[in-house]
Scaffold this active site. Structure first.
Site, PDB file in Angstrom:
ATOM      1  N   GLU A 245       5.065  -2.092   6.427  1.00 19.19           N
ATOM      2  CA  GLU A 245       5.960  -1.329   4.961  1.00 19.19           C
ATOM      3  C   GLU A 245       6.652  -0.353   5.255  1.00 19.19           C
ATOM      4  OE1 GLU A 245       6.364   0.979   2.272  1.00 19.19           O
ATOM      5  OE2 GLU A 245       4.267   1.972   3.253  1.00 19.19           O
ATOM      6  N   CYS A 279       7.649   6.661   0.723  1.00 22.71           N
ATOM      7  CA  CYS A 279       8.442   5.245   0.833  1.00 22.71           C
ATOM      8  C   CYS A 279       8.708   4.912  -0.412  1.00 22.71           C
ATOM      9  CB  CYS A 279       7.991   4.509   1.866  1.00 22.71           C
ATOM     10  SG  CYS A 279       5.398   4.695   1.296  1.00 22.71           S
ATOM     11  N   GLU A 371      17.969   3.854   1.468  1.00 24.58           N
ATOM     12  CA  GLU A 371      16.776   4.733   1.680  1.00 24.58           C
ATOM     13  C   GLU A 371      16.978   6.135   2.128  1.00 24.58           C
ATOM     14  OE1 GLU A 371      13.135   3.855   3.997  1.00 24.58           O
ATOM     15  OE2 GLU A 371      11.766   4.667   1.681  1.00 24.58           O
TER      16      GLU A 371
HETATM   17  P1  NAP Z   1      10.104   4.012  12.805  1.00 22.11           P
HETATM   18  O1  NAP Z   1      11.139   4.634  13.754  1.00 22.11           O
HETATM   19  O2  NAP Z   1      10.520   3.345  12.004  1.00 22.11           O
HETATM   20  O3  NAP Z   1       8.650   5.315  12.263  1.00 22.11           O
HETATM   21  C1  NAP Z   1       7.814   4.396  12.335  1.00 22.11           C
HETATM   22  C2  NAP Z   1       6.942   4.678  13.443  1.00 22.11           C
HETATM   23  O4  NAP Z   1       7.017   3.155  14.666  1.00 22.11           O
HETATM   24  C3  NAP Z   1       6.779   5.455  14.826  1.00 22.11           C
HETATM   25  O5  NAP Z   1       5.696   5.542  15.209  1.00 22.11           O
HETATM   26  C4  NAP Z   1       7.621   5.166  15.807  1.00 22.11           C
HETATM   27  O6  NAP Z   1       7.585   5.885  17.254  1.00 22.11           O
HETATM   28  C5  NAP Z   1       7.487   3.345  15.932  1.00 22.11           C
HETATM   29  N1  NAP Z   1       8.701   3.118  16.646  1.00 22.11           N
HETATM   30  C6  NAP Z   1      10.066   3.670  16.884  1.00 22.11           C
HETATM   31  N2  NAP Z   1      10.655   2.727  17.231  1.00 22.11           N
HETATM   32  C7  NAP Z   1       9.536   1.471  18.126  1.00 22.11           C
HETATM   33  C8  NAP Z   1      10.008   0.730  18.626  1.00 22.11           C
HETATM   34  N3  NAP Z   1      10.884  -0.393  19.518  1.00 22.11           N
HETATM   35  N4  NAP Z   1       8.354  -0.372  18.620  1.00 22.11           N
HETATM   36  C9  NAP Z   1       7.558  -0.460  18.577  1.00 22.11           C
HETATM   37  N5  NAP Z   1       7.217   1.373  17.135  1.00 22.11           N
HETATM   38  C10 NAP Z   1       8.037   1.814  17.263  1.00 22.11           C
HETATM   39  O7  NAP Z   1      11.351   5.993  12.081  1.00 22.11           O
HETATM   40  P2  NAP Z   1      11.273   6.558  12.348  1.00 22.11           P
HETATM   41  O8  NAP Z   1      12.700   6.616  13.264  1.00 22.11           O
HETATM   42  O9  NAP Z   1      10.290   7.579  12.339  1.00 22.11           O
HETATM   43  O10 NAP Z   1      12.095   6.840  10.592  1.00 22.11           O
HETATM   44  C11 NAP Z   1      13.431   6.571  10.143  1.00 22.11           C
HETATM   45  C12 NAP Z   1      13.592   6.109   9.176  1.00 22.11           C
HETATM   46  O11 NAP Z   1      12.454   4.909   8.986  1.00 22.11           O
HETATM   47  C13 NAP Z   1      12.788   7.430   7.340  1.00 22.11           C
HETATM   48  O12 NAP Z   1      14.554   8.231   7.202  1.00 22.11           O
HETATM   49  C14 NAP Z   1      12.717   6.140   6.207  1.00 22.11           C
HETATM   50  O13 NAP Z   1      14.162   5.600   5.726  1.00 22.11           O
HETATM   51  C15 NAP Z   1      12.204   5.566   7.303  1.00 22.11           C
HETATM   52  N6  NAP Z   1      11.471   5.571   7.038  1.00 22.11           N
HETATM   53  C16 NAP Z   1       9.813   5.057   5.962  1.00 22.11           C
HETATM   54  C17 NAP Z   1       8.218   5.042   5.986  1.00 22.11           C
HETATM   55  C18 NAP Z   1       7.865   4.783   4.953  1.00 22.11           C
HETATM   56  O14 NAP Z   1       6.789   4.916   4.485  1.00 22.11           O
HETATM   57  N7  NAP Z   1       7.734   3.532   5.026  1.00 22.11           N
HETATM   58  C19 NAP Z   1       7.898   6.569   6.989  1.00 22.11           C
HETATM   59  C20 NAP Z   1       8.898   7.042   7.754  1.00 22.11           C
HETATM   60  C21 NAP Z   1      10.008   6.224   7.952  1.00 22.11           C
HETATM   61  P3  NAP Z   1       8.529   7.562  16.931  1.00 22.11           P
HETATM   62  O15 NAP Z   1       7.810   8.143  16.388  1.00 22.11           O
HETATM   63  O16 NAP Z   1       7.991   7.776  18.388  1.00 22.11           O
HETATM   64  O17 NAP Z   1       9.996   7.021  16.906  1.00 22.11           O
END
Ligand code: NAP
Ligand code: MG
Length: 463
Positions: A245, A279, A371
């Site tokens: 998602e 999202c 986004e």
């Molecule tokens: P993200 O890095 O994709 O975080 C989502 C989850 O994935 C977190 O638990 C994160 O851990 C984990 N994660 C990060 N790198 C990973 C890897 N290499 N392997 C496995 N898991 C991993 O997102 P974010 O940096 O928090 O946010 C960045 C952008 O993502 C936002 O600005 C937004 O555009 C988008 N976003 C979308 C949604 C949605 O509902 N679709 C939600 C949040 C963010 P950590 O917390 O340690 O990074």
């Protein structure tokens, strides 16, 4: 804020394998509110082993008994409602009312919906001379983001439990305290040891170890496209099930037959919800050229109610604040016109971003394509209905959307939109309706019966 200094594995809080910690910060005042352990591959391995060991018995537990345990989780969450809301306010920055109603109320309701579904779902069906058994996929690795910290957890864990799967959760590093409260609720609900396990940690360490672990049968991820793509590739290489998602850039199509003031105000409210960190936020407002100036004036009026620190909270982190302010600067640089807000931080302390409205946005601009994940609305102009549909679909994403106008006409437009959900004239969120994306918004569906089937696989017996 209460913080556990261990991992919840095999039905108990245990010491983490390593000594590293994650510091949790309140984004409204930038103060430290707690520390949790930063899990390693060893913690993930211990949690996956516990989940594997628990799987056969949980899979064989009658659905009615699984339903009763999910209902107990719901009750344990409801009993902690005030603590959950306060924790979400502290680590995400959500205003208290929104933290109560949405961040707490919604996941309690979703947990309840899966208690009912587990009890009523047909885990067996007849097809001609076959009996089809719907069996749990196995051990689920769930990786969740911070934007709806408890909802994102429950939207994965509750259907997985209903299906008969066992789970290892790696929550977002920014919001681990809410995840620990969820583990407390699970513990109190009396789920068998190892059915649910929690490993806090960094994405690149614990998240990656979970996604790559050979003992995980299905990876369910919500978050950024960049990480989702990697997880999808890893899962594909291992021939594992995966659900992704990945967010969106949803269109709010306001037809000339719409109640314009109502449509614009609702559109602004939708984007300001959760400080723009949703999202499915309808961040592209599409208005007919003849109503454009009036819509922009109405948007400016509506957004004034979202006073930072009162009706709208901060963003989750300094990193997100910087990112969103960067997008606002890009919008200006590419020629869009700011009519409300702007890149300047509206408060000295806290990771606030000014609620921002851009006019004169054209479809190819960065702020119309990417986004932003902040309180930023782009208002675009269309010539006629075909043009509106073309602009709405001019996106790599397809998660949410809205159409306002005479109902039949609005539905006709919704049918032409390449997206997973469309709200007609402000239709309410339905927690039983499938939620998920077309195109690069992801793979799979969450919520309701469709969300349950993600965690099932079929076996056909021929007679
Ligand atoms: P993200 O890095 O994709 O975080 C989502 C989850 O994935 C977190 O638990 C994160 O851990 C984990 N994660 C990060 N790198 C990973 C890897 N290499 N392997 C496995 N898991 C991993 O997102 P974010 O940096 O928090 O946010 C960045 C952008 O993502 C936002 O600005 C937004 O555009 C988008 N976003 C979308 C949604 C949605 O509902 N679709 C939600 C949040 C963010 P950590 O917390 O340690 O990074
Ligand atoms: Mg991250």
């Amino acid at each position: 804020m209460k913080a556990h200094d261990g991992m919840y594995i095999g039905g108990q809080w245990r010491d983490a394998a390593g000594a590293d910690t994650i510091t949790v910060v309140n984004p409204a005042d930038e103060q430290i509110i707690g520390q949790v352990p930063a899990g390693t591959a060893d913690d993930v391995d211990a949690a996956v082993r516990a989940a594997r060991a628990a799987f056969p018995a949980w899979a064989a537990t009658p659905p009615a008994e699984r339903a009763a345990r999910i209902a107990a989780v719901r009750d344990a969450l409801a009993a902690r409602a005030d603590e959950i809301a306060a924790t979400v306010t502290a680590e995400l920055g959500a205003p208290p009312k929104f933290a109560q109603a949405v961040h707490t109320g919604l996941p309690v309701a979703v947990a309840g919906s899966y208690a009912e579904l587990a009890a009523s779902y047909a885990f067996e069906e007849k097809v001609g001379n076959s009996t089809v058994l719907l069996e749990p996929v196995g051990v689920v690795g769930a990786i969740t983001p911070w934007n709806y910290p408890l909802h994102q957890i429950v939207a994965k864990v509750a259907p997985a439990l209903a299906a008969g799967c066992t789970i290892v959760l790696k929550p977002a590093e920014d919001t681990p305290l809410t995840a620990q409260l969820f583990a407390e609720a699970v513990d109190e609900a009396g789920l068998p040891a190892g059915v649910f396990n929690l490993v806090t940690g960094l994405g690149a360490v614990a998240g990656q170890a979970l996604a790559e672990h050979p003992g995980v049968d299905l990876v369910s991820f919500t978050g950024s496209t960049a990480v989702g793509r990697r997880i999808g590739a890893t899962a594909g290489a291992a021939v594992k099930r995966v659900a992704l998602e990945l967010g969106g850039k949803s269109a709010n199509v306001i037809l000339p037959s719409a109640d314009l003031p109502k449509a614009v105000a609702a559109g602004i409210a939708d984007v300001m919800r959760n400080s723009g960190q949703s999202c499915n936020a309808q961040t592209r407002m599409l208005v007919h050229k003849d109503q454009y100036d009036e819509a922009v004036a109405l948007a400016v009026e509506a957004v004034a109610a979202y006073v930072p620190g009162e009706r709208i909270g901060p963003l989750v982190s300094a990193k997100q604040q910087q990112r969103v302010r960067g997008y606002i600067e890009t919008g200006v640089a590419e020629g869009a016109r700011i009519v409300a807000g702007g890149p300047e931080a509206p408060r000295e302390t806290g990771y606030y971003v000014a609620p921002t409205v851009f006019a004169d946005v054209t479809p190819e601009m960065t702020i119309a394509q990417e986004e932003i994940f902040g309180p930023v609305v782009a208002i675009l102009r269309y010539e006629d209905v075909d043009d509106a549909v073309r602009i709405a679909n001019d996106s790599v994403y397809g998660l949410g959307g809205a159409v306002w106008g005479e109902q039949e006409e609005a539905v006709a437009v919704a049918r032409r939109m390449d997206t997973g959900q469309v709200d007609i004239n402000g239709g309410r969120f339905n927690l039983l309706a499938p939620f998920g994306g077309y195109k690069r918004s992801g793979v799979g569906r969450e919520l309701g019966a469709h969300g349950l089937t993600e965690y099932l696989q079929t076996k056909s017996l021929q007679f």
